[in-house]
Structure formats: structure tokens, C-alpha cells
Scaffold this motif. Structure first.
Motif, mmCIF file in Angstrom:
data_model
loop_
_atom_site.group_PDB
_atom_site.id
_atom_site.type_symbol
_atom_site.label_atom_id
_atom_site.label_comp_id
_atom_site.label_asym_id
_atom_site.label_seq_id
_atom_site.Cartn_x
_atom_site.Cartn_y
_atom_site.Cartn_z
ATOM 1 N N GLY A 44 -5.056 -5.316 3.803
ATOM 2 C CA GLY A 44 -6.074 -4.637 4.598
ATOM 3 C C GLY A 44 -6.324 -5.317 5.931
ATOM 4 N N ASN B 248 0.856 -1.187 0.000
ATOM 5 C CA ASN B 248 0.000 0.000 0.000
ATOM 6 C C ASN B 248 0.893 1.239 0.000
ATOM 7 N N TYR C 112 -0.733 8.418 -3.822
ATOM 8 C CA TYR C 112 -1.320 8.618 -2.504
ATOM 9 C C TYR C 112 -1.841 10.051 -2.430
ATOM 10 N N GLN D 65 -6.596 2.444 -0.969
ATOM 11 C CA GLN D 65 -7.247 2.860 -2.204
ATOM 12 C C GLN D 65 -7.346 1.636 -3.113
ATOM 13 N N GLU E 220 -1.524 0.972 -5.812
ATOM 14 C CA GLU E 220 -2.490 2.068 -5.721
ATOM 15 C C GLU E 220 -2.121 3.191 -6.687
ATOM 16 N N GLN F 203 1.442 5.370 1.070
ATOM 17 C CA GLN F 203 0.999 6.425 1.975
ATOM 18 C C GLN F 203 1.764 7.737 1.815
ATOM 19 N N ASP G 158 -5.856 -3.417 9.516
ATOM 20 C CA ASP G 158 -6.983 -3.323 10.452
ATOM 21 C C ASP G 158 -6.614 -3.898 11.814
ATOM 22 N N ASN H 95 -4.333 9.575 2.146
ATOM 23 C CA ASN H 95 -5.144 8.407 2.487
ATOM 24 C C ASN H 95 -4.722 7.747 3.797
ATOM 25 N N ARG H 96 -3.514 8.095 4.259
ATOM 26 C CA ARG H 96 -3.008 7.576 5.537
ATOM 27 C C ARG H 96 -3.115 6.050 5.575
ATOM 28 N N ASN H 97 -3.776 5.486 6.599
ATOM 29 C CA ASN H 97 -3.840 4.024 6.715
ATOM 30 C C ASN H 97 -5.064 3.420 6.024
ATOM 31 N N ASP H 98 -5.749 4.219 5.207
ATOM 32 C CA ASP H 98 -6.883 3.716 4.433
ATOM 33 C C ASP H 98 -6.407 3.296 3.039
ATOM 34 N N THR I 252 -3.795 -1.632 13.566
ATOM 35 C CA THR I 252 -4.257 -0.311 14.000
ATOM 36 C C THR I 252 -5.246 -0.439 15.169
#
Length: 206
Positions: A190, A36, A113, A121, A110, A38, A194, A116-119, A197
Motif C-alpha cells: 500500500g 495485490n 478483484y 482489498q 486478496e 486488479q 500510494d 478495485n483498481r489501485n485500491d 500514484t
């Protein structure tokens, strides 16, 4: 040398990166790490945590920024021109050939960035073509809080996380379309983000 430069930068920038899963990395041959995305520290955190030489695929425009340009030359990175489909195809074939020869690449599916931080895309299916053509292991990589080193205006110490997940070998994804591979890799990354965090939130609350 690249890892040494990163280490000096981390020390001066008061950055600490916690890493897990190095023992999961394939012991031999080339592979492609899909992470991912960031911020500007993402590649540095992964390379620092990855003890063997590796390189990165980067947008050609971003690669020309000061310091970044020199660093990409140092690690012999691949500059991908997103505006030219013909150049992109050539780059994919070149990466696949290099992976067959034993090189290890970092790719951010992705594509970019934007706070989006820890979310997560959407993962672009086309970014997985080079791994498929090379019939190489795919290593999902989950990074957490990697936006903080260059995204927060503060002198406080920051900690990021890099987690190398179980490789997905060609035999496991050979019958899958790249879109299905993208969804699989995204779901695994993901799940780790999840879990980590939530654990961190509980620790801070306690």
C-alpha cells in the motif's frame, strides 16, 4: 516460452510495463511473491518482469477459461478449488514442497478483484500458510494500473507498473501469525502504491 508469448501479446495490445526491484529478488532458492490483484493482466505483467521461471496459484474455476487454461498448463500453475477445504490444504502442502525445491510462485492474497483498481482489498491470512510451511522468503509485489489492459475499452497505449519490494525472510516473520504477516505485506504494498500514484498525479498535473 511464457514470457515470449506475453511479449507478443503486449506488443499487439500496445501495453508497456515498467518494472523496478528485480535486483531485490533472492538470488537462490524458491520464494513466494504476494501481489495485490486488479485484473486479468496481473499475472502476465509480473511474469514478464520476472526474468526467471515462475508460476502462479489461480482459482480452479477461472483457470478453465479459454486461453487461460492452456497458459496455466504451460507454466504448470496450481489450480486452487476454493469450494473444497481438503483440496486447498493439499495444494498448500504441495506448493510448500515445490518452493523448498526451488520453485517460485505468484499468489494474490486478496483472492479476487472487483473493479478495485489501485485500491487494496483485505489480504487473506490463509494464503501465507504455504510460505510459512516452506520457511521461504516472502516477496511483496506492488502492481499499479494493471486493470487497464483488459479493463478499459480503448485502443490507446497503456502503461502498467510492477514493483518487487524487499523480501521478508523467514527469520523476520517466524514468530508472527499469518494474520500479522498479511497486514505487514499489505502495508508495504500500500505504501508503494500510494507513493507512486501520488507522484503520477503530480506529474500529470504539472
Amino acid at each position: 516460452m511464457a514470457r515470449r508469448c506475453i511479449s507478443i501479446m503486449m506488443h499487439n495490445g500496445r501495453i508497456r510495463t515498467e518494472c523496478t526491484g528485480q535486483d531485490r529478488l533472492p538470488k537462490e532458492g524458491g520464494y513466494v511473491m504476494y501481489s495485490n490483484h486488479q485484473g486479468k493482466y496481473d499475472t502476465l505483467g509480473i511474469m514478464y518482469s520476472h526474468f526467471r521461471p515462475c508460476t502462479v496459484v489461480i482459482d480452479a474455476y477461472r483457470s478453465k477459461l479459454p486461453i487461460t487454461d492452456t497458459f496455466i498448463d504451460l507454466v504448470q500453475g496450481c489450480r486452487l478449488d476454493k469450494r473444497d477445504m481438503k483440496t486447498q490444504l493439499k495444494a498448500i502442502l504441495e506448493i510448500a514442497e515445490n518452493v523448498k525445491k526451488g520453485r517460485r510462485y505468484i499468489i494474490f492474497p486478496e483472492g479476487g478483484y472487483d473493479n478495485n483498481r489501485n485500491d487494496l482489498q483485505e489480504f487473506m491470512a490463509g494464503s501465507f500458510k504455504c510460505a510459512v510451511k516452506a520457511k521461504a522468503p516472502i516477496v511483496p509485489v506492488a502492481i499499479i494500473d494493471s486493470y487497464k489492459p483488459f479493463g478499459i475499452n480503448s485502443l490507446r497505449r497503456v502503461k502498467t507498473q510492477v514493483h518487487f519490494l524487499e523480501p521478508i525472510y523467514y527469520e523476520e516473520y517466524a514468530e508472527m501469525r499469518t494474520m500479522e504477516i498479511a497486514k505487514l505485506v499489505k502495508s508495504r504494498i500500500g505504501a508503494v502504491i500510494d507513493a507512486r500514484t501520488k507522484a503520477k498525479d503530480l506529474e500529470d498535473a504539472g
